[in-house]
Design a protein around this motif. Structure first.
Motif, mmCIF file in Angstrom:
data_model
loop_
_atom_site.group_PDB
_atom_site.id
_atom_site.type_symbol
_atom_site.label_atom_id
_atom_site.label_comp_id
_atom_site.label_asym_id
_atom_site.label_seq_id
_atom_site.Cartn_x
_atom_site.Cartn_y
_atom_site.Cartn_z
ATOM 1 N N CYS A 229 0.850 -1.188 0.000
ATOM 2 C CA CYS A 229 0.000 0.000 0.000
ATOM 3 C C CYS A 229 0.884 1.236 0.000
ATOM 4 O O CYS A 229 1.561 1.531 0.991
ATOM 5 N N SER A 230 0.903 1.938 -1.124
ATOM 6 C CA SER A 230 1.718 3.144 -1.269
ATOM 7 C C SER A 230 0.885 4.233 -1.910
ATOM 8 O O SER A 230 0.004 3.954 -2.729
ATOM 9 N N TRP A 231 1.178 5.470 -1.534
ATOM 10 C CA TRP A 231 0.431 6.589 -2.117
ATOM 11 C C TRP A 231 1.302 7.831 -2.185
ATOM 12 O O TRP A 231 2.363 7.899 -1.563
ATOM 13 N N ALA A 232 0.866 8.822 -2.954
ATOM 14 C CA ALA A 232 1.646 10.042 -3.135
ATOM 15 C C ALA A 232 0.742 11.151 -3.646
ATOM 16 O O ALA A 232 -0.426 10.925 -3.971
ATOM 17 N N ASP A 233 1.318 12.357 -3.746
ATOM 18 C CA ASP A 233 0.544 13.496 -4.236
ATOM 19 C C ASP A 233 0.607 13.638 -5.749
ATOM 20 O O ASP A 233 -0.202 14.349 -6.348
ATOM 21 N N GLU A 234 1.546 12.946 -6.409
ATOM 22 C CA GLU A 234 1.666 13.047 -7.862
ATOM 23 C C GLU A 234 1.690 11.661 -8.507
ATOM 24 O O GLU A 234 0.677 11.191 -8.992
ATOM 25 N N VAL A 235 2.843 11.027 -8.508
ATOM 26 C CA VAL A 235 3.009 9.735 -9.176
ATOM 27 C C VAL A 235 3.069 8.627 -8.127
ATOM 28 O O VAL A 235 3.896 8.667 -7.213
ATOM 29 N N ILE A 236 2.203 7.630 -8.255
ATOM 30 C CA ILE A 236 2.121 6.567 -7.261
ATOM 31 C C ILE A 236 3.369 5.686 -7.332
ATOM 32 O O ILE A 236 3.706 5.163 -8.392
ATOM 33 N N PRO A 237 4.058 5.490 -6.209
ATOM 34 C CA PRO A 237 5.234 4.606 -6.214
ATOM 35 C C PRO A 237 4.840 3.139 -6.144
ATOM 36 O O PRO A 237 3.711 2.795 -5.794
ATOM 37 N N ASP A 238 5.775 2.280 -6.483
ATOM 38 C CA ASP A 238 5.644 0.827 -6.338
ATOM 39 C C ASP A 238 4.579 0.208 -7.239
ATOM 40 O O ASP A 238 4.056 -0.876 -6.943
ATOM 41 N N THR A 239 4.238 0.864 -8.324
ATOM 42 C CA THR A 239 3.271 0.293 -9.270
ATOM 43 C C THR A 239 4.000 -0.565 -10.302
ATOM 44 O O THR A 239 5.161 -0.306 -10.628
#
Length: 249
Positions: free
Chosen positions: A176-186
């Protein structure tokens, strides 16, 4: 002459890498109340190997000490399941950026790094614990430390990024990872980037909560009314109703 060149090179290296804080030592930054860096943050990310959409919003932030902040917020999975959570972030280190990180469209003086743990509460069938590591961009504005600013989407620069996992009450662990621009770990086949630097989720994953986002901003086959309806869902303050704790919609 060699000594002069040596000292010039050392000075240039310090200027680029930001090793020396001449005006804002790290200790001084930590002594400030950095709640504003995290307050009212809205981010988007993935949950699980199927890359289900998850939205995260921080609603309240309170300083506990120089390296610990209490966070209250809400998560929303696949636009349907909303859970409130509460936990803490812990600051581990601070880095600075070179002057190259400043322009008319961007202002970032450095990043704060640390780890976090947020526990969802409500229905145990749906609630769990988020944990992992984060980074948060900042800028020095007068005597204050504020959120970093970046208006250049094509740079793909995350100013707020959380990378970790989610553990359910029965021990199930999901990335489970999230961000304000580009989602990491996809995965590499999760999305593509258009010429404007915007990421577009590919058809394989859209069924996992991403269809509305695609319709709101990238589906050229919809009518104006359909697009507007999708955008209203994306732009609503879904976290505002705090009476909802791990409830489906």
């Amino acid at each position: 002459m060699k000594q002069i060149i040596y000292h010039i090179n050392i000075f240039f290296l310090f200027w680029i890498c930001g090793v020396a804080y001449s005006q804002n030592p790290k200790a001084d930054i930590l002594r400030q109340d950095l709640s504003g860096l995290f307050d009212n943050l809205s981010m988007i990310g993935i949950l699980g190997e199927d890359c289900s959409r998850i939205d995260i919003h921080f609603t309240e932030v309170r300083k506990m000490d120089n390296k610990e902040y209490e966070i209250k917020g809400a998560s929303r999975t696949r636009l349907t399941l909303i859970c409130l959570f509460k936990g803490n972030i812990y600051i581990d280190s601070i880095s600075s950026c070179s002057q190259m990180m400043k322009s008319e469209c961007m202002e970032v003086d450095g990043f704060i790094y640390g780890h976090y743990s947020f526990a969802e509460y409500g229905d145990k069938r749906y609630s769990g614990v988020f944990s992992g590591f984060f980074k948060q961009g900042y800028r020095v504005y007068g005597q204050q430390i504020e959120k970093g600013r970046n208006e250049m989407a094509e740079l793909r620069l995350n100013l707020a990024e959380y990378r970790g996992n989610w553990r359910s009450a029965n021990g199930l662990i999901k990335i489970c990872s999230w961000a304000d621009e580009v989602i990491p770990d996809t995965p590499v086949n999760f999305c593509l980037f258009n010429d404007a630097g915007e990421w577009i989720v590919l058809p394989k994953y859209r069924k996992n909560g991403w269809e509305n986002l695609y319709n709101a901003y990238h589906n050229e086959n919809l009518t104006t009314d359909e697009i507007q309806k999708a955008r209203e869902v994306e732009e609503q303050e879904w976290w505002a109703n705090e009476s909802q704790s791990c409830k489906t919609h």
